[in-house]
Design an enzyme around this catalytic site. Structure first.
Site, PDB file in Angstrom:
ATOM      1  N   ARG A  98       1.591  20.679 -21.490  1.00  0.00           N
ATOM      2  CA  ARG A  98       1.226  19.252 -20.767  1.00  0.00           C
ATOM      3  C   ARG A  98       2.253  18.645 -20.455  1.00  0.00           C
ATOM      4  O   ARG A  98       2.340  17.573 -19.071  1.00  0.00           O
ATOM      5  CB  ARG A  98      -0.105  18.801 -20.935  1.00  0.00           C
ATOM      6  CG  ARG A  98      -1.605  19.086 -21.103  1.00  0.00           C
ATOM      7  CD  ARG A  98      -2.862  19.017 -21.686  1.00  0.00           C
ATOM      8  NE  ARG A  98      -2.626  18.597 -23.334  1.00  0.00           N
ATOM      9  CZ  ARG A  98      -3.595  18.396 -24.114  1.00  0.00           C
ATOM     10  NH1 ARG A  98      -4.638  18.445 -23.460  1.00  0.00           N
ATOM     11  NH2 ARG A  98      -3.599  19.117 -24.782  1.00  0.00           N
ATOM     12  N   LYS A 198     -10.753  12.294 -11.400  1.00  0.00           N
ATOM     13  CA  LYS A 198     -10.219  11.955 -12.586  1.00  0.00           C
ATOM     14  C   LYS A 198      -9.298  11.073 -12.799  1.00  0.00           C
ATOM     15  O   LYS A 198      -8.299  11.069 -12.524  1.00  0.00           O
ATOM     16  CB  LYS A 198     -10.248  13.000 -13.527  1.00  0.00           C
ATOM     17  CG  LYS A 198     -10.330  11.995 -15.259  1.00  0.00           C
ATOM     18  CD  LYS A 198     -10.904  13.763 -16.158  1.00  0.00           C
ATOM     19  CE  LYS A 198      -9.374  13.827 -16.711  1.00  0.00           C
ATOM     20  NZ  LYS A 198      -9.144  15.251 -17.408  1.00  0.00           N
ATOM     21  N   ARG A 200      -7.606   9.164 -16.288  1.00  0.00           N
ATOM     22  CA  ARG A 200      -6.995   9.170 -17.095  1.00  0.00           C
ATOM     23  C   ARG A 200      -7.349   7.495 -17.526  1.00  0.00           C
ATOM     24  O   ARG A 200      -6.186   7.075 -17.040  1.00  0.00           O
ATOM     25  CB  ARG A 200      -6.356   9.754 -18.211  1.00  0.00           C
ATOM     26  CG  ARG A 200      -5.859  10.157 -19.826  1.00  0.00           C
ATOM     27  CD  ARG A 200      -5.597  11.250 -20.074  1.00  0.00           C
ATOM     28  NE  ARG A 200      -6.555  12.775 -19.969  1.00  0.00           N
ATOM     29  CZ  ARG A 200      -7.937  12.152 -20.968  1.00  0.00           C
ATOM     30  NH1 ARG A 200      -7.938  11.636 -21.613  1.00  0.00           N
ATOM     31  NH2 ARG A 200      -8.569  13.807 -20.794  1.00  0.00           N
TER      32      ARG A 200
HETATM   33  C1  R5P Z   1      -6.615  17.338 -18.710  1.00  0.00           C
HETATM   34  O1  R5P Z   1      -6.125  18.078 -17.787  1.00  0.00           O
HETATM   35  C2  R5P Z   1      -7.547  19.058 -18.984  1.00  0.00           C
HETATM   36  O2  R5P Z   1      -8.040  19.970 -18.136  1.00  0.00           O
HETATM   37  C3  R5P Z   1      -8.452  18.466 -19.651  1.00  0.00           C
HETATM   38  O3  R5P Z   1      -9.223  18.083 -18.915  1.00  0.00           O
HETATM   39  C4  R5P Z   1      -8.400  17.780 -20.739  1.00  0.00           C
HETATM   40  O4  R5P Z   1      -7.789  18.023 -21.695  1.00  0.00           O
HETATM   41  C5  R5P Z   1      -9.845  17.183 -21.480  1.00  0.00           C
HETATM   42  O5  R5P Z   1     -10.110  16.600 -22.849  1.00  0.00           O
HETATM   43  P1  R5P Z   1     -11.070  15.471 -22.825  1.00  0.00           P
HETATM   44  O6  R5P Z   1     -11.997  16.384 -23.475  1.00  0.00           O
HETATM   45  O7  R5P Z   1     -10.374  14.483 -24.377  1.00  0.00           O
HETATM   46  O8  R5P Z   1     -11.754  14.412 -22.231  1.00  0.00           O
END
Ligand code: R5P
Length: 303
Positions: A98, A198, A200
């Protein structure tokens, strides 16, 4: 080549997957002694003779990435040192992928460092499953290691239909990066798909919104590469329920399920979660072994 020229070793993260893979390939699972010293260092001994063989090392490096990575590097370098003809890493979950850009000045370009370590340890080919290859498309772009990224999305979608008896489903990717998985999953079951947007906020909190107007008359299936804290799926589920989804399910390749992820998703109305054995755990109902075996047979020209 013939299966007897191939040895399949399981690292300590993926012994189950390694033995399923060996079976799919008609090869014997190879023996390795893997231990930890009292101070936490890894001890590796390859028990079977690797000289002149093609060696596949299965090690999905989630949850304890540093430990699994070091153990893998010791296995790969040792195999090459002892005369293995070629080393292939079956690393469904490739850690540090990542961090594939310097998002802030001074940051480590972690995926490049890991690619360099794999190369140095004599690994020529890496097979990942729904790995994070968004900005960097192939480890070859950063090193002499070639990589092949497979997707488990069709397998997951078909398993979700069978297990949950999905009615009139629409497949959703919870963010833009998940679109290829959502598309592949939807095509496998003849459903429509869409993606959400989404943002973050913190390592455990996200904000999810619909990308466009979409009507959900039946069930919704969220498909993603990773469920870690469950925040993404929980927030996506709330949105999908507000759009009219009767029931919401989630399917992912790598179920890390950190902390209270399960409770978080259940509280948001997620009626069921399934995952693959790319990370072995209680939700692993779909095996990626046949998928990986097909790719290996093709790449190694295995009879
Ligand atoms: C992020 O880019 C991934 O595709 C997942 O959406 C992410 O790692 C999910 O993380 P969490 O369950 O902590 O929201």
């Amino acid at each position: 080549m013939v299966p007897s020229e191939l040895l399949v070793f399981g690292g300590s993260a993926s012994r189950g997957l390694a033995s399923k893979l060996a079976k799919e390939l008609g090869a014997e699972p190879a023996r390795a002694e893997l231990k930890r010293f009292p101070d936490g260092e890894c001890y590796v001994r390859l028990v079977d003779d690797v000289s002149g063989k093609v060696v596949a090392i299965v090690q999905s490096m989630a949850l304890k990435p540093n430990e699994y990575l070091v153990e893998y590097l010791l296995m790969s370098e040792t195999a090459r040192d002892l005369g293995a003809e070629k080393v292939v890493g079956v690393i469904p979950y490739l850690p540090y992928a990542r961090q594939d850009a310097r998002f802030n000045p001074g940051e480590a370009l972690s995926v490049k460092v890991v690619a360099g370590l794999l190369e140095k340890a004599g690994t020529e080919l890496v097979i990942t499953v729904d790995g994070h290859f968004h900005r960097v498309k192939n480890l070859r772009d950063l090193s002499r290691v070639e990589s092949v990224n497979l997707t488990a999305a069709p397998l997951l979608a078909r398993a979700a239909v069978e297990r949950f008896g999905l009615r009139d489903p629409v497949v959703f990717g919870p963010d833009e990066e998940s679109e290829p998985m959502a598309k592949a999953a939807a095509e496998a079951i003849g459903a429509e798909y869409s993606v959400l947007v989404k943002k973050r906020i913190t390592a455990t909190e996200v904000e999810v919104k619909p990308a466009r107007e979409v009507e959900v008359r039946g069930d919704a299936l969220i498909v993603d590469d990773i469920i870690s804290t469950g925040g993404t799926v929980a927030e996506a589920a709330k949105v999908l329920r507000s759009l009219g989804a009767k029931r919401v399910f989630a399917a992912c390749t790598h179920a890390l399920l950190v902390g209270n992820a399960e409770e978080r998703m259940a509280a948001a109305g997620v009626a069921g979660v399934i995952a693959t054995d790319a990370v072995e755990g209680p939700r692993s109902v779909v095996s990626v072994a046949p998928l990986v075996a097909r790719a290996l047979k093709e790449r190694l020209k295995l009879a």
